[in-house]
Write a protein that holds these residues in place. Structure first.
Motif, PDB file in Angstrom:
ATOM      1  N   LYS A  71       0.824  -1.217   0.000  1.00  0.00           N
ATOM      2  CA  LYS A  71       0.000   0.000   0.000  1.00  0.00           C
ATOM      3  C   LYS A  71       0.858   1.267   0.000  1.00  0.00           C
ATOM      4  N   ILE A  72       2.140   1.125   0.305  1.00  0.00           N
ATOM      5  CA  ILE A  72       3.042   2.273   0.348  1.00  0.00           C
ATOM      6  C   ILE A  72       3.480   2.596  -1.077  1.00  0.00           C
ATOM      7  N   ARG A  73       3.211   3.817  -1.491  1.00  0.00           N
ATOM      8  CA  ARG A  73       3.550   4.242  -2.853  1.00  0.00           C
ATOM      9  C   ARG A  73       4.875   4.994  -2.915  1.00  0.00           C
ATOM     10  N   ALA A  74       5.186   5.742  -1.876  1.00  0.00           N
ATOM     11  CA  ALA A  74       6.432   6.508  -1.877  1.00  0.00           C
ATOM     12  C   ALA A  74       6.792   6.911  -0.453  1.00  0.00           C
ATOM     13  N   ILE A  75       8.081   6.904  -0.199  1.00  0.00           N
ATOM     14  CA  ILE A  75       8.619   7.411   1.068  1.00  0.00           C
ATOM     15  C   ILE A  75       9.851   8.227   0.717  1.00  0.00           C
ATOM     16  N   ARG A  76       9.942   9.384   1.329  1.00  0.00           N
ATOM     17  CA  ARG A  76      11.094  10.241   1.075  1.00  0.00           C
ATOM     18  C   ARG A  76      11.522  10.869   2.394  1.00  0.00           C
ATOM     19  N   LEU A  77      12.819  10.865   2.632  1.00  0.00           N
ATOM     20  CA  LEU A  77      13.380  11.478   3.822  1.00  0.00           C
ATOM     21  C   LEU A  77      14.346  12.561   3.369  1.00  0.00           C
ATOM     22  N   ASP A  78      13.995  13.817   3.627  1.00  0.00           N
ATOM     23  CA  ASP A  78      14.832  14.949   3.250  1.00  0.00           C
ATOM     24  C   ASP A  78      15.628  15.435   4.451  1.00  0.00           C
ATOM     25  N   LYS A  79      16.932  15.575   4.228  1.00  0.00           N
ATOM     26  CA  LYS A  79      17.786  16.105   5.287  1.00  0.00           C
ATOM     27  C   LYS A  79      17.543  17.599   5.402  1.00  0.00           C
ATOM     28  N   LYS A  80      17.309  18.043   6.605  1.00  0.00           N
ATOM     29  CA  LYS A  80      17.130  19.457   6.897  1.00  0.00           C
ATOM     30  C   LYS A  80      18.155  19.859   7.953  1.00  0.00           C
ATOM     31  N   ARG A  81      18.207  21.140   8.236  1.00  0.00           N
ATOM     32  CA  ARG A  81      19.218  21.627   9.173  1.00  0.00           C
ATOM     33  C   ARG A  81      18.962  21.181  10.613  1.00  0.00           C
ATOM     34  N   PHE A  82      17.743  21.341  11.092  1.00  0.00           N
ATOM     35  CA  PHE A  82      17.460  21.021  12.495  1.00  0.00           C
ATOM     36  C   PHE A  82      16.726  19.702  12.674  1.00  0.00           C
ATOM     37  N   VAL A  83      15.831  19.375  11.762  1.00  0.00           N
ATOM     38  CA  VAL A  83      15.122  18.093  11.786  1.00  0.00           C
ATOM     39  C   VAL A  83      14.991  17.612  10.347  1.00  0.00           C
ATOM     40  N   HIS A  84      14.809  16.314  10.176  1.00  0.00           N
ATOM     41  CA  HIS A  84      14.571  15.771   8.844  1.00  0.00           C
ATOM     42  C   HIS A  84      13.075  15.753   8.583  1.00  0.00           C
ATOM     43  N   LYS A  85      12.700  15.770   7.294  1.00  0.00           N
ATOM     44  CA  LYS A  85      11.290  15.710   6.935  1.00  0.00           C
ATOM     45  C   LYS A  85      11.026  14.385   6.230  1.00  0.00           C
ATOM     46  N   LEU A  86      10.110  13.610   6.781  1.00  0.00           N
ATOM     47  CA  LEU A  86       9.704  12.330   6.210  1.00  0.00           C
ATOM     48  C   LEU A  86       8.363  12.531   5.519  1.00  0.00           C
ATOM     49  N   SER A  87       8.304  12.279   4.219  1.00  0.00           N
ATOM     50  CA  SER A  87       7.066  12.407   3.447  1.00  0.00           C
ATOM     51  C   SER A  87       6.683  11.027   2.945  1.00  0.00           C
ATOM     52  N   MET A  88       5.392  10.727   3.032  1.00  0.00           N
ATOM     53  CA  MET A  88       4.919   9.412   2.603  1.00  0.00           C
ATOM     54  C   MET A  88       3.648   9.539   1.787  1.00  0.00           C
ATOM     55  N   GLU A  89       3.482   8.619   0.858  1.00  0.00           N
ATOM     56  CA  GLU A  89       2.242   8.467   0.109  1.00  0.00           C
ATOM     57  C   GLU A  89       1.836   7.008   0.222  1.00  0.00           C
ATOM     58  N   ALA A  90       0.557   6.777   0.513  1.00  0.00           N
ATOM     59  CA  ALA A  90       0.055   5.409   0.642  1.00  0.00           C
ATOM     60  C   ALA A  90      -1.378   5.349   0.150  1.00  0.00           C
ATOM     61  N   GLU A  91      -1.766   4.170  -0.279  1.00  0.00           N
ATOM     62  CA  GLU A  91      -3.125   3.948  -0.759  1.00  0.00           C
ATOM     63  C   GLU A  91      -4.026   3.611   0.428  1.00  0.00           C
ATOM     64  N   ASN A  92      -5.173   4.286   0.511  1.00  0.00           N
ATOM     65  CA  ASN A  92      -6.113   4.006   1.602  1.00  0.00           C
ATOM     66  C   ASN A  92      -7.085   2.905   1.185  1.00  0.00           C
ATOM     67  N   GLU A  93      -8.052   2.607   2.046  1.00  0.00           N
ATOM     68  CA  GLU A  93      -9.006   1.524   1.812  1.00  0.00           C
ATOM     69  C   GLU A  93      -9.848   1.745   0.553  1.00  0.00           C
ATOM     70  N   GLU A  94     -10.072   3.009   0.184  1.00  0.00           N
ATOM     71  CA  GLU A  94     -10.873   3.343  -1.005  1.00  0.00           C
ATOM     72  C   GLU A  94     -10.034   3.387  -2.281  1.00  0.00           C
ATOM     73  N   GLY A  95      -8.745   3.104  -2.174  1.00  0.00           N
ATOM     74  CA  GLY A  95      -7.873   3.129  -3.335  1.00  0.00           C
ATOM     75  C   GLY A  95      -7.330   4.503  -3.678  1.00  0.00           C
ATOM     76  N   GLN A  96      -7.593   5.492  -2.829  1.00  0.00           N
ATOM     77  CA  GLN A  96      -7.082   6.849  -3.055  1.00  0.00           C
ATOM     78  C   GLN A  96      -5.720   7.007  -2.387  1.00  0.00           C
ATOM     79  N   ILE A  97      -4.916   7.898  -2.946  1.00  0.00           N
ATOM     80  CA  ILE A  97      -3.589   8.157  -2.389  1.00  0.00           C
ATOM     81  C   ILE A  97      -3.695   9.220  -1.296  1.00  0.00           C
ATOM     82  N   GLU A  98      -3.163   8.903  -0.140  1.00  0.00           N
ATOM     83  CA  GLU A  98      -3.086   9.859   0.969  1.00  0.00           C
ATOM     84  C   GLU A  98      -1.629  10.223   1.193  1.00  0.00           C
TER      85      GLU A  98
END
Length: 131
Positions: A71-98
């Motif tokens: 169900k996981i479509r994409a995961i990205r971890l961006d290095k930032k100065r103070f904290v990293h940003k984790l972005s995710m895309e996944a398919e929900n029960e209705e088949g839509q991307i969240e």
């Protein structure tokens, strides 16, 4: 029992109850904002992502959620100065991307598994790009 051991035990039990198993656990703290970045523990496994959402005030409010790998479509971890940003895309029960974004501390004192997981994820470059 240490928190890491307790989480790994719960993950293994959940997976066993649902006919799955895992060879590894990679744990990392994250959260929806910089102020609450330690409100989630993300557990990366080869069968999917498991999140533990908890409250510092009340341990009885802990919730576990399983997101299967397919169900996981994409995961990205961006290095930032103070904290990293984790972005995710996944398919929900209705088949839509969240989409979801979390902040990940570079270091959580007293939790070496957090830093080890970050280093492992960056080294392995297992993240796919988001569109």
């Amino acid at each position: 029992m240490a928190m890491k051991d307790q989480i790994e035990t719960e993950v293994d039990q959940y997976l066993a109850d649902n006919g799955m198993s895992t060879n590894y656990h990679r744990l990392m703290y994250a959260g929806p904002s910089m102020r609450t970045r330690h409100s989630l523990v993300l557990v990366f496994t080869e069968v999917g992502l498991i999140t533990f959402s908890f409250s510092i005030v009340s341990k009885s409010e802990t919730q576990m959620f399983f997101l299967p790998k397919d169900k996981i479509r994409a995961i990205r971890l961006d290095k930032k100065r103070f904290v990293h940003k984790l972005s995710m895309e996944a398919e929900n029960e209705e088949g839509q991307i969240e989409r979801a974004q979390y902040f990940v501390s570079k270091r959580v004192f007293g939790r070496p598994w957090h830093s080890e997981t970050l280093q492992y994820l960056f080294d392995k470059k297992i993240f796919s790009t988001l569109s």
